[in-house]
Design an enzyme around this catalytic site. Structure first.
Site, short mmCIF file in Angstrom:
data_model
loop_
_atom_site.label_atom_id
_atom_site.label_comp_id
_atom_site.label_asym_id
_atom_site.label_seq_id
_atom_site.Cartn_x
_atom_site.Cartn_y
_atom_site.Cartn_z
N CYS A 319 0.82 -1.21 0.00
CA CYS A 319 0.00 0.00 0.00
C CYS A 319 0.85 1.26 0.00
CB CYS A 319 -0.90 -0.03 1.24
SG CYS A 319 -1.98 1.37 1.32
N ARG A 418 -13.15 0.38 -4.98
CA ARG A 418 -12.66 0.36 -3.60
C ARG A 418 -12.48 1.78 -3.05
NH1 ARG A 418 -7.57 -0.38 -0.88
NH2 ARG A 418 -7.96 -1.76 0.88
P1 RVP Z 1 -0.62 -6.76 4.25
O1 RVP Z 1 -1.12 -7.90 5.07
O2 RVP Z 1 0.38 -5.92 4.96
O3 RVP Z 1 -0.12 -7.21 2.91
O4 RVP Z 1 -1.86 -5.79 4.01
C1 RVP Z 1 -3.05 -6.21 3.42
C2 RVP Z 1 -4.04 -5.07 3.45
O5 RVP Z 1 -3.57 -3.96 2.68
C3 RVP Z 1 -5.39 -5.38 2.87
O6 RVP Z 1 -6.22 -6.12 3.72
C4 RVP Z 1 -5.95 -3.98 2.60
O7 RVP Z 1 -6.49 -3.37 3.74
C5 RVP Z 1 -4.69 -3.21 2.22
N1 RVP Z 1 -4.57 -3.03 0.77
C6 RVP Z 1 -4.95 -3.88 -0.23
N2 RVP Z 1 -4.63 -3.29 -1.39
C7 RVP Z 1 -4.06 -2.13 -1.07
C8 RVP Z 1 -3.55 -1.14 -2.00
O8 RVP Z 1 -3.44 -1.40 -3.19
N3 RVP Z 1 -3.21 0.03 -1.51
N4 RVP Z 1 -4.01 -1.98 0.26
#
Ligand code: RVP
Length: 504
Positions: A319, A418
């Site tokens: 993210c 989203r």
């Molecule tokens: P991680 O477990 O740190 O990989 O995080 C997963 C989380 O990141 C998801 O559950 C969602 O809340 C968030 N996410 C998913 N896509 C994206 C993005 O493209 N920014 N962020």
């Protein structure tokens, strides 16, 4: 004047647990990891309780039916990704709900016209030595025969030999009807000395295969998460735009809970979505909302009717929301704040709304920290993307096995719904990246190893349940220098250690 949150915003790696007294009762085998998924009134039981406090992220690279089944077998739950048509999402839910424990839907199906060379290629990709032959190669097509390694000699037979010439035709294969239960299927396997048993519908279409080796593993899934009809529990992601069309299909398909998937949930869009679900389904449909990062956001969603609230903005491994938009908050600070708000809400209203910590879990100990800080359960993306059962293919990058993992906000996911600013591609920009994560083998081994660490740390804190952990945990912030002290330091690591640390 703008509001300034007091103090600094922290994340998991900046905290450690200080051990408390542990009695001789405190051994990992005695630890109970049950956690509420949805809200409940004081003195009542939640409608859904997880056996393992883990759910998989609502992401294309994470939550498909195969991972959902594997995770439910370990007591957790998946939320199938919503960035696909409602029909496709409902189909995935149905696939999980109709999965007969122990019956495997083959992902390497042959047609009679394929050549031996093609069979060998598929075998190399999937490592499956038994492959059903169906009329059109579809997993549930009419069964015509089966190919196992006993049916051909790879070095002697011509590479262009057709499957129809060397398969064992269905007339010579022992099959069982779809009405068979697992124990009966196992008896047939034993009596006939089979390695696999195809299960077929009355019209001859293939349901799946029961393997001799899987029966034992099913028997040893004491933690599996089942609904009242003994089907695996599974959730589904929804958005704040097409809920009137999507929710009915998902409910009809059997989804046990829904979750609004959004990067930022303190919004009128979410309140409208929750209101629509309550108007149309009352409390019979369970739905989580989020994500928020403070008490105000939590209360808004709890008042709007959310069954659980998800915490976390910008902490996900893929993210880049914080970099792109400058919104978010350190995951630990956000979580601590929201959990305090949950407890206060419970005090005031007698309604307990579970909190899910979403994103930013890197090490197994982060899971224990998040649970100690008050999270009821955890949502994980990167963690699950690494396993065999996640939807992406395993690839080799610079000599190491990797799996692909991309954000729902990345260009690759094309998940504009989203983002609640109209869900319009033209109004959007990327908030996520496309990446690789180190391959980590079967989900079961990974989850069981993580749970053992959680259980063992809980014992160090004198806690045998997650409620006790929340109550008894003693947390301390650590300085940057003590972080260095916490890892291996001042030694030259041998390669074997590096591999272990890399795979964590
Ligand atoms: P991680 O477990 O740190 O990989 O995080 C997963 C989380 O990141 C998801 O559950 C969602 O809340 C968030 N996410 C998913 N896509 C994206 C993005 O493209 N920014 N962020």
């Amino acid at each position: 004047m703008a509001t300034f949150f007091p103090g600094v915003s922290h994340t998991f790696s900046e905290y450690l647990l200080v051990p408390g007294y542990s009695s001789s009762e405190c051994i990992p085998a005695n630890v109970d990891l049950k956690a509420p998924l949805v809200k409940f009134r004081r003195g009542e039981e939640p409608a859904i309780t997880l056996n393992t406090p883990m759910v998989s992220a609502i992401m294309q690279a994470v939550s498909g039916p195969r991972l959902a089944i594997a995770l439910a077998q370990e007591g957790g739950m998946s939320f199938i990704y919503g960035s696909q048509t409602a029909e496709d999402e409902a189909r995935m839910i149905r696939e999980v709900k109709s999965y007969k424990a122990g019956v495997v839907v083959s992902d390497s199906n042959l047609t009679p016209d394929m050549t031996l060379a093609e069979v060998m290629r598929l075998k190399e990709q999937t490592h499956h030595s038994a492959m059903p032959v169906t009329e059109n190669g579809a997993p549930h097509g009419k069964l015509l025969g089966i190919v196992t390694s006993r049916d051909y000699r790879p070095s002697r037979d011509p590479q262009d030999k057709l499957v129809r010439e060397f398969m064992t035709p269905v007339e010579k294969v022992i099959v069982a009807p779809a009405t068979v239960n697992l124990s009966e299927a196992n008896d047939i396997i034993w009596e006939n000395k089979l390695n696999q048993l195809p299960i077929v519908e009355e019209d001859g279409s293939l349901v799946g295969l029961v393997f001799r080796k899987d029966y034992d593993s099913h028997k040893s899934n004491p933690n599996e998460l089942l609904d009242a009809s003994k089907r695996y529990v599974v959730g589904a992601g929804i958005n704040t735009r097409d809920y009137a069309e999507r929710v009915p299909l998902l409910v009809e398909a059997g989804a046990d809970a829904l979750c609004i998937d959004s990067s930022e949930g303190y919004s009128e869009w979410q309140a409208r979505t929750l209101a629509w679900i309550r108007e149309n389904y009352g409390d019979s449909v369970k739905v989580g909302a989020g994500n928020v990062v403070d008490a105000e956001g939590f209360r808004f969603l709890a008042d709007a009717g959310a069954d659980f609230v998800k915490v976390g903005i910008g902490g996900g491994s893929i993210c880049i929301t914080r970099e792109q938009k400058g919104i978010g908050r350190g995951q630990a600070s956000a979580l601590i704040d929201v959990c305090e708000a949950r407890d206060q809400y419970f005090e005031e209203t007698g309604v307990y709304v579970p909190v899910c910590s979403d994103g930013g879990i890197v090490y197994d100990y982060h899971m224990t920290l998040a649970l100690a800080m008050g999270a009821d359960f955890l949502m994980l993306g990167r963690y699950f993307a690494r396993f065999d059962e996640s939807p992406s293919e395993r690839v080799t990058v610079n000599g190491s096995y990797m799996k692909e993992y991309w954000g729902e906000g990345s260009a690759r996911a094309r998940n504009w719904a989203r983002y609640d600013l109209g869900g319009d591609k033209k109004l959007s920009f990327v908030e996520g990246v496309d990446s690789y994560v180190p391959y980590a083998g079967p989900l079961r081994d990974g989850v069981q190893s993580s749970l053992l660490k959680i259980r063992s740390t809980m014992c160090n804190c004198g806690a045998l349940t997650l409620d006790e952990l929340k109550e008894k945990a003693r947390l301390t912030l650590v300085s940057a220098t003590s972080l260095v002290e916490g890892g291996a330091h001042d030694v030259v690591l041998k390669e074997t250690n590096q591999q272990v640390l890399f795979n964590n």
